[in-house]
Design a protein around this motif. Sequence first.
Motif, PDB file in Angstrom:
ATOM      1  N   LEU A  32       0.825  -1.203   0.000  1.00 37.23           N
ATOM      2  CA  LEU A  32       0.000   0.000   0.000  1.00 37.23           C
ATOM      3  C   LEU A  32       0.864   1.259   0.000  1.00 37.23           C
ATOM      4  CD1 LEU A  32      -2.617  -1.246   2.579  1.00 37.23           C
ATOM      5  CD2 LEU A  32      -3.098  -0.754   0.188  1.00 37.23           C
ATOM      6  N   MET A  33       1.927   1.246   0.781  1.00 33.38           N
ATOM      7  CA  MET A  33       2.819   2.398   0.829  1.00 33.38           C
ATOM      8  C   MET A  33       3.503   2.621  -0.521  1.00 33.38           C
ATOM      9  SD  MET A  33       6.005   3.189   3.416  1.00 33.38           S
ATOM     10  CE  MET A  33       4.919   3.352   4.835  1.00 33.38           C
ATOM     11  N   SER A  34       3.868   1.534  -1.167  1.00 36.70           N
ATOM     12  CA  SER A  34       4.647   1.630  -2.398  1.00 36.70           C
ATOM     13  C   SER A  34       3.810   1.948  -3.629  1.00 36.70           C
ATOM     14  CB  SER A  34       5.410   0.311  -2.626  1.00 36.70           C
ATOM     15  OG  SER A  34       6.254   0.014  -1.535  1.00 36.70           O
ATOM     16  N   LEU A  35       2.550   1.557  -3.634  1.00 39.12           N
ATOM     17  CA  LEU A  35       1.752   1.689  -4.858  1.00 39.12           C
ATOM     18  C   LEU A  35       0.561   2.636  -4.756  1.00 39.12           C
ATOM     19  CD1 LEU A  35       1.656  -2.001  -6.190  1.00 39.12           C
ATOM     20  CD2 LEU A  35       3.107  -0.115  -6.948  1.00 39.12           C
ATOM     21  N   HIS A  36       0.340   3.265  -3.607  1.00 39.14           N
ATOM     22  CA  HIS A  36      -0.880   4.091  -3.521  1.00 39.14           C
ATOM     23  C   HIS A  36      -0.806   5.331  -4.410  1.00 39.14           C
ATOM     24  CE1 HIS A  36       1.540   6.186  -0.378  1.00 39.14           C
ATOM     25  NE2 HIS A  36       0.816   7.245  -0.682  1.00 39.14           N
ATOM     26  N   ILE A  37       0.394   5.827  -4.695  1.00 38.19           N
ATOM     27  CA  ILE A  37       0.502   6.978  -5.600  1.00 38.19           C
ATOM     28  C   ILE A  37       0.586   6.545  -7.061  1.00 38.19           C
ATOM     29  CG2 ILE A  37       1.946   8.933  -6.301  1.00 38.19           C
ATOM     30  CD1 ILE A  37       2.524   9.495  -3.405  1.00 38.19           C
ATOM     31  N   PRO A  38       1.568   5.717  -7.446  1.00 39.65           N
ATOM     32  CA  PRO A  38       1.688   5.367  -8.867  1.00 39.65           C
ATOM     33  C   PRO A  38       0.511   4.574  -9.415  1.00 39.65           C
ATOM     34  CG  PRO A  38       3.183   4.034  -7.546  1.00 39.65           C
ATOM     35  CD  PRO A  38       2.639   5.097  -6.638  1.00 39.65           C
ATOM     36  N   LEU A  39      -0.153   3.765  -8.579  1.00 43.37           N
ATOM     37  CA  LEU A  39      -1.295   2.983  -9.056  1.00 43.37           C
ATOM     38  C   LEU A  39      -2.612   3.522  -8.516  1.00 43.37           C
ATOM     39  CD1 LEU A  39      -2.537   0.660 -10.585  1.00 43.37           C
ATOM     40  CD2 LEU A  39      -2.014  -0.848  -8.645  1.00 43.37           C
ATOM     41  N   GLY A  40      -2.744   3.623  -7.196  1.00 41.29           N
ATOM     42  CA  GLY A  40      -4.013   4.024  -6.592  1.00 41.29           C
ATOM     43  C   GLY A  40      -4.487   5.403  -7.009  1.00 41.29           C
ATOM     44  N   PHE A  41      -3.669   6.413  -6.798  1.00 39.68           N
ATOM     45  CA  PHE A  41      -4.058   7.787  -7.127  1.00 39.68           C
ATOM     46  C   PHE A  41      -4.220   7.984  -8.632  1.00 39.68           C
ATOM     47  CE2 PHE A  41      -2.198  10.007  -3.097  1.00 39.68           C
ATOM     48  CZ  PHE A  41      -3.092   9.294  -2.323  1.00 39.68           C
ATOM     49  N   ASN A  42      -3.288   7.440  -9.406  1.00 37.93           N
ATOM     50  CA  ASN A  42      -3.350   7.621 -10.861  1.00 37.93           C
ATOM     51  C   ASN A  42      -4.544   6.899 -11.467  1.00 37.93           C
ATOM     52  OD1 ASN A  42      -1.112   9.333 -11.415  1.00 37.93           O
ATOM     53  ND2 ASN A  42       0.278   7.629 -11.056  1.00 37.93           N
ATOM     54  N   PHE A  43      -4.876   5.730 -10.926  1.00 35.98           N
ATOM     55  CA  PHE A  43      -6.063   5.016 -11.411  1.00 35.98           C
ATOM     56  C   PHE A  43      -7.314   5.838 -11.119  1.00 35.98           C
ATOM     57  CE2 PHE A  43      -9.544   2.072 -11.415  1.00 35.98           C
ATOM     58  CZ  PHE A  43      -9.221   1.127 -12.386  1.00 35.98           C
ATOM     59  N   TYR A  44      -7.372   6.391  -9.903  1.00 40.74           N
ATOM     60  CA  TYR A  44      -8.522   7.221  -9.539  1.00 40.74           C
ATOM     61  C   TYR A  44      -8.637   8.438 -10.469  1.00 40.74           C
ATOM     62  CZ  TYR A  44     -11.277  10.715  -7.078  1.00 40.74           C
ATOM     63  OH  TYR A  44     -12.203  11.681  -6.775  1.00 40.74           O
ATOM     64  N   ASN A  45      -7.532   9.144 -10.665  1.00 37.63           N
ATOM     65  CA  ASN A  45      -7.569  10.354 -11.502  1.00 37.63           C
ATOM     66  C   ASN A  45      -7.892  10.053 -12.953  1.00 37.63           C
ATOM     67  OD1 ASN A  45      -6.952  12.225  -9.448  1.00 37.63           O
ATOM     68  ND2 ASN A  45      -4.773  11.775  -9.601  1.00 37.63           N
ATOM     69  N   THR A  46      -7.370   8.924 -13.453  1.00 35.73           N
ATOM     70  CA  THR A  46      -7.528   8.596 -14.873  1.00 35.73           C
ATOM     71  C   THR A  46      -8.866   7.956 -15.194  1.00 35.73           C
ATOM     72  OG1 THR A  46      -5.132   8.265 -15.058  1.00 35.73           O
ATOM     73  CG2 THR A  46      -6.507   7.364 -16.820  1.00 35.73           C
ATOM     74  N   PHE A  47      -9.303   7.024 -14.366  1.00 33.86           N
ATOM     75  CA  PHE A  47     -10.476   6.222 -14.715  1.00 33.86           C
ATOM     76  C   PHE A  47     -11.723   6.524 -13.879  1.00 33.86           C
ATOM     77  CE2 PHE A  47      -6.736   3.603 -15.816  1.00 33.86           C
ATOM     78  CZ  PHE A  47      -6.948   3.516 -17.189  1.00 33.86           C
ATOM     79  N   VAL A  48     -11.565   7.213 -12.767  1.00 39.71           N
ATOM     80  CA  VAL A  48     -12.721   7.497 -11.914  1.00 39.71           C
ATOM     81  C   VAL A  48     -13.079   8.979 -11.956  1.00 39.71           C
ATOM     82  CG1 VAL A  48     -13.674   7.389  -9.574  1.00 39.71           C
ATOM     83  CG2 VAL A  48     -12.151   5.564 -10.391  1.00 39.71           C
ATOM     84  N   ARG A  49     -12.179   9.809 -11.503  1.00 41.97           N
ATOM     85  CA  ARG A  49     -12.463  11.238 -11.412  1.00 41.97           C
ATOM     86  C   ARG A  49     -12.709  11.849 -12.781  1.00 41.97           C
ATOM     87  NH1 ARG A  49      -8.418  15.807  -8.799  1.00 41.97           N
ATOM     88  NH2 ARG A  49      -9.921  17.539  -8.777  1.00 41.97           N
ATOM     89  N   ALA A  50     -11.891  11.484 -13.749  1.00 47.11           N
ATOM     90  CA  ALA A  50     -12.005  12.079 -15.081  1.00 47.11           C
ATOM     91  C   ALA A  50     -13.320  11.708 -15.756  1.00 47.11           C
ATOM     92  CB  ALA A  50     -10.825  11.629 -15.946  1.00 47.11           C
ATOM     93  N   ARG A  51     -13.804  10.496 -15.533  1.00 42.94           N
ATOM     94  CA  ARG A  51     -15.026  10.049 -16.196  1.00 42.94           C
ATOM     95  C   ARG A  51     -16.286  10.515 -15.472  1.00 42.94           C
ATOM     96  NH1 ARG A  51     -13.755   3.994 -18.635  1.00 42.94           N
ATOM     97  NH2 ARG A  51     -11.823   4.592 -19.705  1.00 42.94           N
ATOM     98  N   LEU A  52     -16.240  10.518 -14.144  1.00 45.83           N
ATOM     99  CA  LEU A  52     -17.409  10.975 -13.397  1.00 45.83           C
ATOM    100  C   LEU A  52     -17.524  12.495 -13.409  1.00 45.83           C
ATOM    101  CD1 LEU A  52     -17.326   8.604 -10.276  1.00 45.83           C
ATOM    102  CD2 LEU A  52     -18.718   8.413 -12.344  1.00 45.83           C
ATOM    103  N   ASN A  53     -16.388  13.161 -13.537  1.00 42.05           N
ATOM    104  CA  ASN A  53     -16.349  14.626 -13.610  1.00 42.05           C
ATOM    105  C   ASN A  53     -17.063  15.272 -12.418  1.00 42.05           C
ATOM    106  OD1 ASN A  53     -15.589  17.084 -14.752  1.00 42.05           O
ATOM    107  ND2 ASN A  53     -17.514  17.251 -15.918  1.00 42.05           N
ATOM    108  N   ILE A  54     -16.724  14.783 -11.223  1.00 45.79           N
ATOM    109  CA  ILE A  54     -17.323  15.310  -9.995  1.00 45.79           C
ATOM    110  C   ILE A  54     -16.275  16.076  -9.209  1.00 45.79           C
ATOM    111  CG2 ILE A  54     -18.431  14.716  -7.808  1.00 45.79           C
ATOM    112  CD1 ILE A  54     -19.545  12.231  -9.134  1.00 45.79           C
ATOM    113  N   GLU A  55     -16.596  17.296  -8.846  1.00 40.70           N
ATOM    114  CA  GLU A  55     -15.686  18.107  -8.051  1.00 40.70           C
ATOM    115  C   GLU A  55     -16.170  18.138  -6.597  1.00 40.70           C
ATOM    116  OE1 GLU A  55     -12.831  19.359  -8.951  1.00 40.70           O
ATOM    117  OE2 GLU A  55     -13.075  18.608 -11.000  1.00 40.70           O
ATOM    118  N   ILE A  56     -15.272  17.905  -5.680  1.00 36.48           N
ATOM    119  CA  ILE A  56     -15.596  17.898  -4.255  1.00 36.48           C
ATOM    120  C   ILE A  56     -14.876  19.075  -3.601  1.00 36.48           C
ATOM    121  CG2 ILE A  56     -15.514  16.549  -2.119  1.00 36.48           C
ATOM    122  CD1 ILE A  56     -15.294  14.041  -3.893  1.00 36.48           C
TER     123      ILE A  56
END
Length: 343
Positions: free
Chosen positions: A272-296
């Motif tokens: 979790l420490m090693s992959l939360h930025i390169p995989l977790g955050f980038n996956f969220y930004n690329t495939f979740v946040r960008a497609r849902l287009n929701i601002e919090i």
Amino acid sequence: MSSKRIKWIDTCKGIGIILVIIGHTPIDPTARSIIYAFHMPLFFFISGYFFSENRYKNLKEITVSKFKSLIIPYISFSIISFFLLNYLFDQPVAVRVFLEQMIISKRNSISYDDPIWFLTSLFTIEILYYLLVKFSQKLYLRLLSVILIGFTSSIVLKVFAGGSILPWSLDQSLYYLIYFGIGHYIKGINFFEKNKTKSFIITFNSILFLALISYQEIYYSFWNLLGLPSSLISIIDGIIWAILGISFVIIISQFLSLISVLNFLGKNSLILMSLHIPLGFNFYNTFVRARLNIEIPNLNLFGIIVTLCAILILIPTCLIINRFFPFVLGRNMTIYPLNNPSK
């Protein structure tokens, strides 16, 4: 150590890794400063708690062992991060830059996966502490030594003043050696085997931690009245916050140790420490946040949501790595026969 105590330690690590992840999101600066005050000291403390000099016959043996458990994962996750950024998330990292940053391993200077500085730092600390142990068999002398080393190095190398970070974060390691040493000392005196005294100290520290969060202005005005050098105040203040924060995590872990998810996260904190930025955050930004287009608009709520998404993404990743690619973690591959009745 009993299974209950193992769960308790895993819970501490689980809480710690959640704090690490949320601390890397754009949360409120005040909340981030509180998290940063103790989340890394917590992991060094736990590492020191589990350190055993009797497990290794000589310097070569501990070096080989720690290279396998820390440096192999460091190299593995570096390579994984490089490929994720270059070929999945379209964030090119030049080979020269990648190799240079991986070899030098300076905190805040590993652009492809900064959190893994912890691995090379812990490797350095483990070796340094092993050498220290060979010079002193007295627990209290070891503790005094790491405190002296941490204080001196922090002042000379300007750790709290934003001084230039040395290769393999050596300056940071000399400071965090304090918490590693405290963890080993606590284990050595069987602190957690006691009952009333332990409970009182941990509870008092936890209450004081919450009080400092609520009354920071009063707390820092007290330091101003003392008129001590700012460099000395920074170190003492850092240690106070870290110890109180660690105590707080320990006491709440007693109540949350039966939560299996926290135990799972604790056991897999390295991944979790090693992959939360390169995989977790980038996956969220690329495939979740960008497609849902929701601002919090609320930063803390946004940080919590990103953290939860990253953890959900990484849970199956942890299962896959543990089952099929344990060598990434420096472990041997174990292949079970299909007809093994124990599986």
